[in-house]
Design a protein around this motif. Structure first.
Motif, PDB file in Angstrom:
ATOM      1  N   ALA A 141       0.847  -1.195   0.000  1.00 35.21           N
ATOM      2  CA  ALA A 141       0.000   0.000   0.000  1.00 35.21           C
ATOM      3  C   ALA A 141       0.879   1.241   0.000  1.00 35.21           C
ATOM      4  CB  ALA A 141      -0.919   0.002   1.211  1.00 35.21           C
ATOM      5  N   ASP A 142       0.621   2.150  -0.931  1.00 38.81           N
ATOM      6  CA  ASP A 142       1.353   3.413  -1.008  1.00 38.81           C
ATOM      7  C   ASP A 142       0.535   4.464  -0.274  1.00 38.81           C
ATOM      8  OD1 ASP A 142       2.950   5.522  -1.616  1.00 38.81           O
ATOM      9  OD2 ASP A 142       2.388   5.646  -3.739  1.00 38.81           O
ATOM     10  N   MET A 143       0.937   4.753   0.963  1.00 37.85           N
ATOM     11  CA  MET A 143       0.168   5.665   1.805  1.00 37.85           C
ATOM     12  C   MET A 143       1.084   6.662   2.494  1.00 37.85           C
ATOM     13  SD  MET A 143      -2.618   3.151   3.665  1.00 37.85           S
ATOM     14  CE  MET A 143      -3.434   4.573   4.400  1.00 37.85           C
ATOM     15  N   GLU A 144       0.481   7.770   2.926  1.00 37.76           N
ATOM     16  CA  GLU A 144       1.190   8.700   3.791  1.00 37.76           C
ATOM     17  C   GLU A 144       1.328   8.061   5.168  1.00 37.76           C
ATOM     18  OE1 GLU A 144       0.845  13.280   5.538  1.00 37.76           O
ATOM     19  OE2 GLU A 144      -0.441  12.623   3.881  1.00 37.76           O
ATOM     20  N   VAL A 145       2.540   8.015   5.689  1.00 38.45           N
ATOM     21  CA  VAL A 145       2.810   7.324   6.949  1.00 38.45           C
ATOM     22  C   VAL A 145       3.582   8.251   7.890  1.00 38.45           C
ATOM     23  CG1 VAL A 145       2.796   5.026   5.908  1.00 38.45           C
ATOM     24  CG2 VAL A 145       4.924   6.336   5.961  1.00 38.45           C
ATOM     25  N   GLY A 146       3.799   7.777   9.097  1.00 37.23           N
ATOM     26  CA  GLY A 146       4.642   8.490  10.051  1.00 37.23           C
ATOM     27  C   GLY A 146       3.974   9.633  10.773  1.00 37.23           C
ATOM     28  N   ASN A 147       2.618   9.671  10.772  1.00 36.82           N
ATOM     29  CA  ASN A 147       1.915  10.761  11.445  1.00 36.82           C
ATOM     30  C   ASN A 147       1.324  10.347  12.784  1.00 36.82           C
ATOM     31  OD1 ASN A 147       2.423  12.617   9.394  1.00 36.82           O
ATOM     32  ND2 ASN A 147       0.624  11.965   8.221  1.00 36.82           N
ATOM     33  N   GLY A 148       1.673   9.148  13.251  1.00 37.42           N
ATOM     34  CA  GLY A 148       1.196   8.719  14.558  1.00 37.42           C
ATOM     35  C   GLY A 148       1.700   9.648  15.653  1.00 37.42           C
ATOM     36  N   ALA A 149       0.858   9.881  16.629  1.00 37.53           N
ATOM     37  CA  ALA A 149       1.218  10.802  17.715  1.00 37.53           C
ATOM     38  C   ALA A 149       2.091  10.095  18.743  1.00 37.53           C
ATOM     39  CB  ALA A 149      -0.042  11.356  18.373  1.00 37.53           C
ATOM     40  N   GLY A 150       3.300  10.605  18.972  1.00 36.27           N
ATOM     41  CA  GLY A 150       4.190  10.027  19.972  1.00 36.27           C
ATOM     42  C   GLY A 150       4.562   8.599  19.634  1.00 36.27           C
ATOM     43  N   ASN A 151       4.382   7.699  20.598  1.00 36.95           N
ATOM     44  CA  ASN A 151       4.725   6.293  20.419  1.00 36.95           C
ATOM     45  C   ASN A 151       3.510   5.429  20.077  1.00 36.95           C
ATOM     46  OD1 ASN A 151       7.512   6.630  21.001  1.00 36.95           O
ATOM     47  ND2 ASN A 151       7.028   6.691  23.209  1.00 36.95           N
ATOM     48  N   VAL A 152       2.423   6.064  19.630  1.00 37.16           N
ATOM     49  CA  VAL A 152       1.199   5.330  19.295  1.00 37.16           C
ATOM     50  C   VAL A 152       1.232   4.954  17.820  1.00 37.16           C
ATOM     51  CG1 VAL A 152      -1.313   5.423  19.187  1.00 37.16           C
ATOM     52  CG2 VAL A 152      -0.099   6.550  21.066  1.00 37.16           C
ATOM     53  N   GLU A 153       1.130   3.660  17.544  1.00 33.73           N
ATOM     54  CA  GLU A 153       1.090   3.186  16.171  1.00 33.73           C
ATOM     55  C   GLU A 153      -0.361   3.108  15.696  1.00 33.73           C
ATOM     56  OE1 GLU A 153       4.810   0.532  15.049  1.00 33.73           O
ATOM     57  OE2 GLU A 153       3.477  -0.499  16.444  1.00 33.73           O
ATOM     58  N   VAL A 154      -0.599   3.499  14.445  1.00 34.12           N
ATOM     59  CA  VAL A 154      -1.933   3.457  13.867  1.00 34.12           C
ATOM     60  C   VAL A 154      -2.056   2.201  13.026  1.00 34.12           C
ATOM     61  CG1 VAL A 154      -3.560   4.608  12.348  1.00 34.12           C
ATOM     62  CG2 VAL A 154      -2.093   5.960  13.849  1.00 34.12           C
ATOM     63  N   PRO A 155      -3.001   1.311  13.315  1.00 34.11           N
ATOM     64  CA  PRO A 155      -3.096   0.054  12.574  1.00 34.11           C
ATOM     65  C   PRO A 155      -3.729   0.229  11.195  1.00 34.11           C
ATOM     66  CG  PRO A 155      -4.806   0.151  14.243  1.00 34.11           C
ATOM     67  CD  PRO A 155      -3.957   1.365  14.443  1.00 34.11           C
ATOM     68  N   LEU A 156      -3.278  -0.589  10.269  1.00 32.94           N
ATOM     69  CA  LEU A 156      -3.840  -0.699   8.926  1.00 32.94           C
ATOM     70  C   LEU A 156      -4.156  -2.167   8.693  1.00 32.94           C
ATOM     71  CD1 LEU A 156      -4.382   0.503   6.016  1.00 32.94           C
ATOM     72  CD2 LEU A 156      -2.020  -0.170   5.497  1.00 32.94           C
ATOM     73  N   TYR A 157      -5.383  -2.446   8.216  1.00 32.51           N
ATOM     74  CA  TYR A 157      -5.829  -3.827   8.059  1.00 32.51           C
ATOM     75  C   TYR A 157      -6.038  -4.150   6.576  1.00 32.51           C
ATOM     76  CZ  TYR A 157      -6.885  -3.225  13.017  1.00 32.51           C
ATOM     77  OH  TYR A 157      -6.796  -2.953  14.356  1.00 32.51           O
ATOM     78  N   LEU A 158      -5.694  -5.373   6.226  1.00 29.26           N
ATOM     79  CA  LEU A 158      -5.938  -5.892   4.888  1.00 29.26           C
ATOM     80  C   LEU A 158      -6.728  -7.189   5.005  1.00 29.26           C
ATOM     81  CD1 LEU A 158      -5.273  -5.807   1.759  1.00 29.26           C
ATOM     82  CD2 LEU A 158      -3.402  -7.393   2.316  1.00 29.26           C
ATOM     83  N   ARG A 159      -7.790  -7.291   4.227  1.00 28.90           N
ATOM     84  CA  ARG A 159      -8.513  -8.558   4.138  1.00 28.90           C
ATOM     85  C   ARG A 159      -8.818  -8.821   2.672  1.00 28.90           C
ATOM     86  NH1 ARG A 159     -14.900  -8.072   5.867  1.00 28.90           N
ATOM     87  NH2 ARG A 159     -15.507  -6.497   4.326  1.00 28.90           N
ATOM     88  N   TRP A 160      -9.222 -10.044   2.373  1.00 26.22           N
ATOM     89  CA  TRP A 160      -9.511 -10.376   0.979  1.00 26.22           C
ATOM     90  C   TRP A 160     -10.590 -11.439   0.896  1.00 26.22           C
ATOM     91  CZ3 TRP A 160      -4.742 -11.305   3.264  1.00 26.22           C
ATOM     92  CH2 TRP A 160      -4.415 -12.646   3.500  1.00 26.22           C
ATOM     93  N   SER A 161     -11.164 -11.497  -0.284  1.00 28.87           N
ATOM     94  CA  SER A 161     -12.209 -12.473  -0.571  1.00 28.87           C
ATOM     95  C   SER A 161     -11.794 -13.295  -1.782  1.00 28.87           C
ATOM     96  CB  SER A 161     -13.541 -11.766  -0.863  1.00 28.87           C
ATOM     97  OG  SER A 161     -14.492 -12.681  -1.371  1.00 28.87           O
ATOM     98  N   ASP A 162     -11.890 -14.608  -1.660  1.00 26.54           N
ATOM     99  CA  ASP A 162     -11.646 -15.515  -2.783  1.00 26.54           C
ATOM    100  C   ASP A 162     -12.949 -16.051  -3.351  1.00 26.54           C
ATOM    101  OD1 ASP A 162      -8.950 -15.140  -2.429  1.00 26.54           O
ATOM    102  OD2 ASP A 162      -8.663 -16.942  -1.212  1.00 26.54           O
ATOM    103  N   THR A 163     -14.066 -15.433  -2.911  1.00 28.24           N
ATOM    104  CA  THR A 163     -15.388 -15.860  -3.380  1.00 28.24           C
ATOM    105  C   THR A 163     -16.112 -14.697  -4.054  1.00 28.24           C
ATOM    106  OG1 THR A 163     -16.323 -15.388  -1.188  1.00 28.24           O
ATOM    107  CG2 THR A 163     -15.593 -17.649  -1.612  1.00 28.24           C
TER     108      THR A 163
END
Length: 375
Positions: free
Chosen positions: A293-315
């Motif tokens: 994923a090509d996204m803007e990153v590194g904007n989390g506040a302090g030591n808090v990481e922001v999660p990014l989720y990926l899911r997929w469907s094979d149906t």
């Protein structure tokens, strides 16, 4: 839903009934319009000092006296290009659009003595309007929920006096399944140089947004108290004292729409992006080695990481697997690469990214590394 417009001295309000109301702006006096030549309206606009209104459930429309909130019984005309009723009116670039049930036409101020307006020669649109509350002007053009003699429930945009369908086939299929569109409404607004058309279908709990600059659609969501997705909370819009203000459909709150605010009045803003089907030409099984994923990153506040989720469907989107997670990075990690690896095999796969971050984010694109599995 009401519509209102003022001429600098008087504001007129209409609501689709035979009644109408006026506010004298000098002293904020509010009163019922009690004139024999006032018939109510579904929609109201103004051009060259004239209030312009449709006469509900007829093919007629009428105007006020110039620069006045008074009406004369002789100041009316009929939509004459096709015998359908006028659903609503609108003014853009000083041209008057008459939206009928099945067709639309354009008039202009010709300066005639008896009645100043006449129909613009050679201009006729084969799309009418399903709901006057979906008519909204953006950048000199109109967008609306349209119908014609051939079908309905598509969204059109008037460009150069021609109606062009701007809804996608997928949206058309979605809207066709709504129980009703009679309660739909729309508004437009501008932000960061982009102009947006926002249309909401309350019964279906859906809000769609069209970006005039990119000509792309997205769905707007809000999260209710149970954590379920619903229509966007905005029920109306106004630019007031330089701020973009929307009204909440549920509690009447007013909110300022600020690009640098990343929450909905304290609630998270869900962000989902689905991608096209990944299918080989001969339907062979594909091995998905990596999703980036090509996204803007590194904007989390302090030591808090922001999660990014990926899911997929094979149906083909009928069912989905459990999401896997990575991070948008800690504060200052501006070159972090967002990679998901060893994603298995499938003949037909649809990916979806999901995140909800109280920080600035932007998705520029994504790509997948695949290889063909020879069976």
């Amino acid at each position: 839903i009401v519509h209102m417009v003022d001429n600098g001295t008087t504001l007129i309000v209409v609501d689709g009934t035979p009644n109408g109301y006026q506010v004298t702006l000098a002293d904020d006096t509010f009163a019922l319009i009690n004139q024999g030549a006032f018939y109510g309206a579904d929609y109201i606009d103004m051009v060259d000092g004239f209030f312009v209104l449709n006469r509900p459930n007829t093919s007629q429309w009428y105007i006020s006296l110039n620069n006045q909130a008074s009406f004369d019984a002789t100041d009316f005309a009929s939509k004459n290009g096709f015998p359908d009723k006028v659903v609503g009116v609108g003014v853009a670039r000083r041209y008057l659009y008459l939206f009928g049930q099945l067709t639309s036409e354009v008039w202009f101020n010709a300066g005639n003595t008896a009645f100043p307006f006449e129909r613009l020669p050679g201009v006729f649109m084969q799309y009418g309007c399903m709901n006057a509350n979906t008519i909204a002007q953006m950048d000199g053009d109109f967008c609306w929920l349209a119908r014609s003699e051939q079908g309905d429930r598509i969204i059109c945009r008037a460009q150069q006096f021609q109606a062009t369908k701007i809804s996608t086939f997928a949206m058309d299929n979605e809207i066709a399944g709504y129980d009703t569109v009679d309660d739909a409404f729309a508004y437009t607004f501008q932000s960061l140089g982009h102009t947006f058309y926002v249309i909401t279908f309350p019964t279906a709990q859906k809000t769609w947004c069209y970006d005039l600059s990119t000509e792309q659609w997205c769905e707007w969501l809000s999260i209710d108290e149970n954590g379920e997705f619903q229509r966007h909370r905005s029920n109306c819009y106004a630019l007031l004292y330089g701020r973009r203000i929307v009204g909440d459909f549920e509690n009447g709150n007013l909110y300022a729409v600020e690009p640098e605010v990343y929450l909905d009045n304290g609630q998270p803003i869900p962000r989902l992006r689905g991608f096209y089907h990944g299918v080989d030409d001969d339907s062979s099984r594909l091995s998905y080695r990596e999703f980036i994923a090509d996204m803007e990153v590194g904007n989390g506040a302090g030591n808090v990481e922001v999660p990014l989720y990926l899911r997929w469907s094979d149906t083909r989107g009928k069912s989905w697997g459990n999401a896997i997670e990575t991070s948008l990075g800690l504060e200052g990690e501006y070159i972090k690469s967002l990679q998901f690896q060893r994603l298995g095999m499938a003949r037909d796969r649809v990916f979806e990214l999901w995140w909800s971050a109280p920080v600035r984010t932007a998705l520029s694109g994504a790509w997948v590394q695949v290889s063909k599995n020879n069976e």
